[in-house]
Scaffold this motif. Sequence first.
Motif, PDB file in Angstrom:
ATOM      1  N   LEU A   1      51.098  34.911  36.908  1.00  0.00           N
ATOM      2  CA  LEU A   1      51.106  35.452  38.258  1.00  0.00           C
ATOM      3  C   LEU A   1      50.122  36.599  38.435  1.00  0.00           C
ATOM      4  N   LEU A   2      50.175  37.546  37.509  1.00  0.00           N
ATOM      5  CA  LEU A   2      49.341  38.726  37.687  1.00  0.00           C
ATOM      6  C   LEU A   2      47.867  38.337  37.751  1.00  0.00           C
ATOM      7  N   ARG A   3      47.489  37.432  36.838  1.00  0.00           N
ATOM      8  CA  ARG A   3      46.101  37.009  36.821  1.00  0.00           C
ATOM      9  C   ARG A   3      45.766  36.250  38.111  1.00  0.00           C
ATOM     10  N   ALA A   4      46.714  35.431  38.593  1.00  0.00           N
ATOM     11  CA  ALA A   4      46.465  34.667  39.820  1.00  0.00           C
ATOM     12  C   ALA A   4      46.290  35.598  41.002  1.00  0.00           C
ATOM     13  N   VAL A   5      47.128  36.625  41.078  1.00  0.00           N
ATOM     14  CA  VAL A   5      46.996  37.584  42.179  1.00  0.00           C
ATOM     15  C   VAL A   5      45.646  38.269  42.099  1.00  0.00           C
TER      16      VAL A   5
END
Lengths: 365, 578
Positions: free
Chosen positions: B372-376
């Motif tokens: 998630l963090l990387r996607a955001v």
Amino acid sequence: MLTVKGLCTEYVGERGQPIRAAQEVAFGVPPGKLFTLLGPSGCGKTTTLRSIAGLERPQLGEIAIGGELVFSSQKNLFVPPNARGLGMVFQSYAIWPHMTVYENAAFPLRVGRRKFSRREIDERVMRVLATVDLAEMAQREATKLSGGQQQRLALARALVMEPRLLLLDEPLSNLDAKLRERMRFELKRLQRELGITTVYVTHDQSEALALSHAIAVMNRGRIEQIGAPREVYERPQNQFVADFVGTTNFLDATVSGADGAAGFYRVRCELGELKAQAHEALRPADKVVLSVRPEDIYLSELRPDGENVWQGTVDQKVFLGESADFQVAIGERRLQSRVHPSLRTRVGEPIYVRIDPEKCVALKP
Amino acid sequence: MQAAGEAAPVFATAAPRFDAKWLIIAACVVLTLYLGMVPLAFLLWQSFFTPQSAAKAAVFTFGNYREAYGSADTWLLFGNSLRFATGAAALSFAIGTLLAWMNERTNTPFKGLFFALSVIPLIIPGILFTVAWILLGSPKIGIINLALQRLFDTDAVFINVYSLGGMVWVDGLHYSPVAFLLMTAAFRAMDPALEESAIMSGASVLQVVRRVTLPLAWPAVFATLLILFVRAIESFEVPALLGLPVGLQVFTSAIYQAVHRYPSQIGLAAAYAVTLLAMTSVGVYLQSRLSSSGSKYATMTGKGFRPRTIDLGPWRYLTMAVFLAYFLFIVVLPFMVLLWSSLQKFYAVPSMEALSRLTLDPYRTIIAYPNLLRAVWNSLLLAVASATIIMLVTAVICWIVVKTRLPGRWLLDNFASLPMVFPGIVLGLAIMILYLTIPAGIYGTIWIMLIAYVTRFMPYGLRYNTTSMLQIHKELEESAAMSGASWTTTFWRIILPLLKPGLVAGWIYIVIVSIRELSSSILLYSPGTEVVSIVIWELWENGQYVELSALGVMLILALFVLVLAAQWLGRQFGIREL
Ligand SMILES: Nc1ncnc2c1ncn2[C@@H]1O[C@H](COP(=O)(O)OP(=O)(O)O)[C@@H](O)[C@H]1O
Ligand SMILES: [Mg+2]
């Protein structure tokens, strides 16, 4: 200071057809003088001015500023506008809305090829803002200025580089009538004080007459006449100039022959025989048009002495405050006359009309 | 005086001082032409070749088209696409026009508030809207079905979103705000005096409608329909989520399946894509023809009139009820169902029992979700980078188009607008093929996504900038030249600052649509370059509905804050609407 020779500038119209906006325009402006391009809207004044500025590239001709060629079609020379070192005030003023008054005026000093120190910039900007009476507003948003103030800021911005030539495109036309009159005097004072060579564009004849050392009257892309204000007004070379510069009465006439002093002729018109002046040689039977300014048509209730006198009746009159306009009918013909408002003759009453032969100009149609 | 004397005129022309002008202009033009043209060319090229593999080189073939058009399935596909797009366009047009009419020409209470709220639906990403409607209208777990079943005490299925009708409903509803905004503009552009003068000439109401209103409104109506049709035929999320499970394919979902089949059939996908492209091109072409002839109507209408409103009497409470129902369907229900599901440990339909099990677990799970963090981060990076690049490049492009008389500048305008006809999935496919074929080394990196985003949203940037650029009086620029400024200085210090309203509005718009982007990314992402919408897609595929809902709720709220910030910024910069 400025010489323009054989200038032709064309635009490409909607359907690709050429629009000849300026044709064979030629004139010179001596140093320190104010030269006006005067003419009706669409006659090519702005085009001529923009060609001098370098914002349009003319097809033909030659433009030299201070002895240096900046455009020549023959030598294929074109100096871009940002290298010409001219000052220009646009009709819309083109004040940059995202800058303060100070920043607007300082812009030319910041972006030009010559670099100025901060102190120099500050000094010059404040000096030029003081000249146009905007010094206290230096930090104000440019959009918060009134029309007159914007006009003065545009002028300050054009002057800040101390350009060799100042170009003004209808600088007063966006102001209301009162302000326009005041700015006219301001502008004249400033130009005379700084002694800056100026090309001024306007469609307002009274502005041109009030400000200029010399006027070029333009029509359909061509210059019709160049001369001092008085010369253009009193001795128009053709019907267009007579009509455009001031109001006038036109009478069709035929030359009968010379009359005494050189330049005076006897002519026949619908009012009868009269004496008129011409600036070019005329021969008997030539068709001419007589131009008489309203203020040169004298009215009186008693028969005056001298030549060119008729009797007519007052057809209409308009009171204008400092003067009065009378329409006088002589037979079928009506003449417009401007007189002192003390003349109280009523509509329908008889009146005498006199035209000074010197003020009755015969023009080749 | 001295300053001017120093600039030697001969020097200035004979050997022009190096000006970054031509470098910048050339770079922008080349980039635009490259982005606009090359993917299209490759797509066409690929559709005529067999797949390239280590063993066999690609050979020229009509096979892809033969396969695509030889089978009866394709005609089914064609029919499905047409029916779906026509239905969705008609539905959103009907809803949008009704609402616009109520809002502009009647005295419905609170209509001002409604207009302000009308942009909210646009910020809900298509995939979340579709998921929400699955939770509402699926035959098995759909809340609406369950509620109606309980009410009437039957087990009949009342609505089923997994059908053509369901697809039309969800897609048409989702894009009805677009129709609403377009038709509002059309109603506003129509001077009531034109109708009133017809009435004064003795025409009956029917005659007025037939002879004045309809002929005047026709270009706007047709243009709106075309825009909606093109948009619907490009739609990917709804057909993929609602159509594929029941074998209902349209072109976009067929392209996706052809690529994701094993072995993937890129040539077939390209053949489908070319067909789809042909359909959107015709639509966009007709629409641009229409809007250029439409301007002749625009000049006929005066400005500054107060629209005449019809007094509906007591009926105005009915129209208000329509507003409320609409808002319920398009915002309240979808958002509430996502919110509900995001507060459950396992998805359960609302009940007293489920109410007692409310939990924040899904939020904890999703925040700890590995990608998630990387996607955001990827989403933000892509959104900000593409918005910035697009706005700066199109500023130069539209300066050339609007401010110069360069021959061929209209071509440049057309090239920059060309990506408008690319459906997202077609663009993704074209770019995928291009960088699989040429060894630029960017396939599988985030750069390929950046290229896709910049290409896809370039036309929007151009449109925002053009609107602003047209309002900059040319004398503002010329006076800078007269002040001695070079082109680069003028562009940086005069044009760009004056362009700010359009630049900022366009930038924000592109950021928002980039964050929502799914249909190009779905073909281009690889592990490590996922974006938020891809994570949502993955969660859906994995059946992690509650985590998906938690992420969806947070995303919608974040986008909502972004839009509020944008509107606030807009007011600061004097932009009227976003
Ligand atoms: N950019 C342009 N393109 C085409 N025609 C132009 C353009 N600018 C001016 N013209 C035309 O050239 C003629 C002269 O215009 P202009 O010099 O602006 O007149 P003026 O300043 O005397 O009112 C007009 O007929 C005008 O329509
Ligand atoms: Mg002009």
